[in-house]
Design a protein around this motif. Sequence first.
Motif, PDB file in Angstrom:
ATOM      1  N   PRO A   1       0.799  -1.227   0.000  1.00  0.00           N
ATOM      2  CA  PRO A   1       0.000   0.000   0.000  1.00  0.00           C
ATOM      3  C   PRO A   1       0.834   1.281   0.000  1.00  0.00           C
ATOM      4  O   PRO A   1       0.452   2.283  -0.598  1.00  0.00           O
ATOM      5  N   PHE A   2       1.989   1.243   0.651  1.00  0.00           N
ATOM      6  CA  PHE A   2       2.831   2.435   0.736  1.00  0.00           C
ATOM      7  C   PHE A   2       3.198   2.966  -0.642  1.00  0.00           C
ATOM      8  O   PHE A   2       3.331   4.170  -0.839  1.00  0.00           O
TER       9      PHE A   2
ATOM     10  N   PRO B   1     -11.533  -1.958  -2.113  1.00  0.00           N
ATOM     11  CA  PRO B   1     -11.775  -2.864  -0.984  1.00  0.00           C
ATOM     12  C   PRO B   1     -11.006  -4.177  -1.141  1.00  0.00           C
ATOM     13  O   PRO B   1     -11.041  -4.797  -2.201  1.00  0.00           O
ATOM     14  N   GLY B   2     -10.272  -4.540  -0.108  1.00  0.00           N
ATOM     15  CA  GLY B   2      -9.531  -5.795  -0.128  1.00  0.00           C
ATOM     16  C   GLY B   2      -8.058  -5.637  -0.483  1.00  0.00           C
ATOM     17  O   GLY B   2      -7.280  -6.574  -0.336  1.00  0.00           O
ATOM     18  N   ARG B   3      -7.663  -4.453  -0.983  1.00  0.00           N
ATOM     19  CA  ARG B   3      -6.275  -4.302  -1.414  1.00  0.00           C
ATOM     20  C   ARG B   3      -5.293  -4.436  -0.243  1.00  0.00           C
ATOM     21  O   ARG B   3      -4.192  -4.950  -0.409  1.00  0.00           O
TER      22      ARG B   3
ATOM     23  N   SER C   1      -2.151  -7.355  -0.249  1.00  0.00           N
ATOM     24  CA  SER C   1      -0.814  -6.899  -0.626  1.00  0.00           C
ATOM     25  C   SER C   1       0.091  -6.984   0.598  1.00  0.00           C
ATOM     26  O   SER C   1      -0.329  -7.459   1.657  1.00  0.00           O
ATOM     27  N   ARG C   2       1.349  -6.563   0.462  1.00  0.00           N
ATOM     28  CA  ARG C   2       2.294  -6.748   1.562  1.00  0.00           C
ATOM     29  C   ARG C   2       2.044  -5.727   2.673  1.00  0.00           C
ATOM     30  O   ARG C   2       2.263  -4.537   2.500  1.00  0.00           O
ATOM     31  N   VAL C   3       1.552  -6.237   3.807  1.00  0.00           N
ATOM     32  CA  VAL C   3       1.359  -5.433   5.012  1.00  0.00           C
ATOM     33  C   VAL C   3       1.935  -6.220   6.184  1.00  0.00           C
ATOM     34  O   VAL C   3       2.085  -7.444   6.081  1.00  0.00           O
TER      35      VAL C   3
ATOM     36  N   GLU D   1      -6.592  -9.975 -10.419  1.00  0.00           N
ATOM     37  CA  GLU D   1      -7.324 -10.672  -9.364  1.00  0.00           C
ATOM     38  C   GLU D   1      -8.824 -10.318  -9.354  1.00  0.00           C
ATOM     39  O   GLU D   1      -9.218  -9.190  -9.678  1.00  0.00           O
ATOM     40  N   GLY D   2      -9.618 -11.284  -8.955  1.00  0.00           N
ATOM     41  CA  GLY D   2     -11.069 -11.140  -9.007  1.00  0.00           C
ATOM     42  C   GLY D   2     -11.618  -9.968  -8.215  1.00  0.00           C
ATOM     43  O   GLY D   2     -12.542  -9.288  -8.665  1.00  0.00           O
ATOM     44  N   TYR D   3     -11.034  -9.711  -7.045  1.00  0.00           N
ATOM     45  CA  TYR D   3     -11.591  -8.612  -6.235  1.00  0.00           C
ATOM     46  C   TYR D   3     -11.347  -7.257  -6.908  1.00  0.00           C
ATOM     47  O   TYR D   3     -12.109  -6.313  -6.695  1.00  0.00           O
ATOM     48  N   ILE D   4     -10.288  -7.187  -7.740  1.00  0.00           N
ATOM     49  CA  ILE D   4     -10.032  -5.932  -8.463  1.00  0.00           C
ATOM     50  C   ILE D   4     -11.042  -5.782  -9.595  1.00  0.00           C
ATOM     51  O   ILE D   4     -11.659  -4.724  -9.763  1.00  0.00           O
ATOM     52  N   GLU D   5     -11.228  -6.851 -10.365  1.00  0.00           N
ATOM     53  CA  GLU D   5     -12.177  -6.778 -11.475  1.00  0.00           C
ATOM     54  C   GLU D   5     -13.610  -6.593 -10.971  1.00  0.00           C
ATOM     55  O   GLU D   5     -14.404  -5.872 -11.576  1.00  0.00           O
TER      56      GLU D   5
END
Lengths: 263, 263
Positions: free
Chosen positions: A120-121, B158-160, B164-166, B237-241
Amino acid sequence: MASPEYAKEGVNAVKRLPKRGAYDYTTIHTLINTSPILHVSFNDPEHPFPVVLPMIGCTGSFADPSSDPNTSVQDIYIHGYVSARIFKTASASAPGDEQKGLPITVSATFLDGLVLSLTPFHNSCNYRSAIAYGYAHLVTNEQERMYAMEKITDNILPGRWENSRVPPTNAEMKSTSILRVKVASASAKVRTGGPSEDRADLKNKELVGKTWTGVVPVWYQWGEPMPGKENGVEEVEGYIEGWRMRENSKGKMGAYDAIKEEK
Amino acid sequence: MASPEYAKEGVNAVKRLPKRGAYDYTTIHTLINTSPILHVSFNDPEHPFPVVLPMIGCTGSFADPSSDPNTSVQDIYIHGYVSARIFKTASASAPGDEQKGLPITVSATFLDGLVLSLTPFHNSCNYRSAIAYGYAHLVTNEQERMYAMEKITDNILPGRWENSRVPPTNAEMKSTSILRVKVASASAKVRTGGPSEDRADLKNKELVGKTWTGVVPVWYQWGEPMPGKENGVEEVEGYIEGWRMRENSKGKMGAYDAIKEEK
């Protein structure tokens, strides 16, 4: 010929990520003239918060109507209402500025895409944004008002002025407010390209293998026109449809082009 | 339950065309949370013009994270950089306000359509616009910063966050600026419907017979995602589409619905 530039001063200098800054007339005036909405900000001496209003407008020069915004000094004409009280109190609170007019800021922004990175950053947005600082006056000269009304109308939809009922009646002229902003300073900021990544993240094969990265482009899409209740024309006129198609294709192309061009 | 409202005061009262004004939490918070870009304005004591910057952000409540923005008091979290100098000089110039923070204005605007009438004077735009006035502080509490970063990331897509790397590294946390705006007052303004016409123009059969009138709807269209140079995932990815499809259909529906609903 290179487009002239606004002087880089304290007020307008892009200090954060200066490589994204632009000062040339072409970039700044084009952003103002192609944005369908401008955000206009000024202070009301009665409270501490700046007012921000969405308004419509474009650049122009009443003194030299045929001047090219790519190469010539321009004013910004705004169709919109600012209460007389604010003009008065603003002048009163800064007596030396009375001649100068109301300090005003005009902002034009295009969002071109959502930039998604592995973390995200490093997410970002592709955008083009112009900001112009200047002094506003209410336009009182009737010829200049007419000039600005035609300019603003055709700036949104070229040809609409002559293809509708003009000139405005006296009553219409009287109840239309036009502001002229003498631009004191301006700049633009543009972000293009794809995501940048952290080196450690790129080495993380599992992360790279499951996290889509790239840009989701975005633009203003103008949809099929809906006739009003009193419309008497069966087919939407050609100049309207032509404009709509051009806008949609320019918008889409601009958003995709922004991805390619690294800045 | 009806959505609570912001008090109608001097600062936020919609004085021009008051029937277009709205003060309820649902309308205002939804506009702020669905606008992909916010225009944020504040004063730099070094010059007379308000600064206007495009930023991203959303509402939230660190004290009550599960609170519903339709019914609960919300702060506005903004991801963006405001120079420490401005915070300092703003506080210095209004010593009593030091506790309150930097006076700031947050504006969210959707253009929904271009309204074309028989005459330029009656042209208009369908739009929804929220303006919130408040006092901003830099968020220094690390947990609150993390809360806001997740909220802002997932508010756009939503969901990103979890996909992703957190969490962010310490260095990333340190170089992220988050502003919290305590909202003092807010309002919204909404224009919907088709063109209104002058009675004399409607009687002019020639004019009515040749001038198309109605609304050209407009919305943010999110295009097919473009993978970045270092993308390692073949399919988006599906949540993006899914998000993209929902946004496009909501945007389009919103613009057409605005035409039907006369206000």
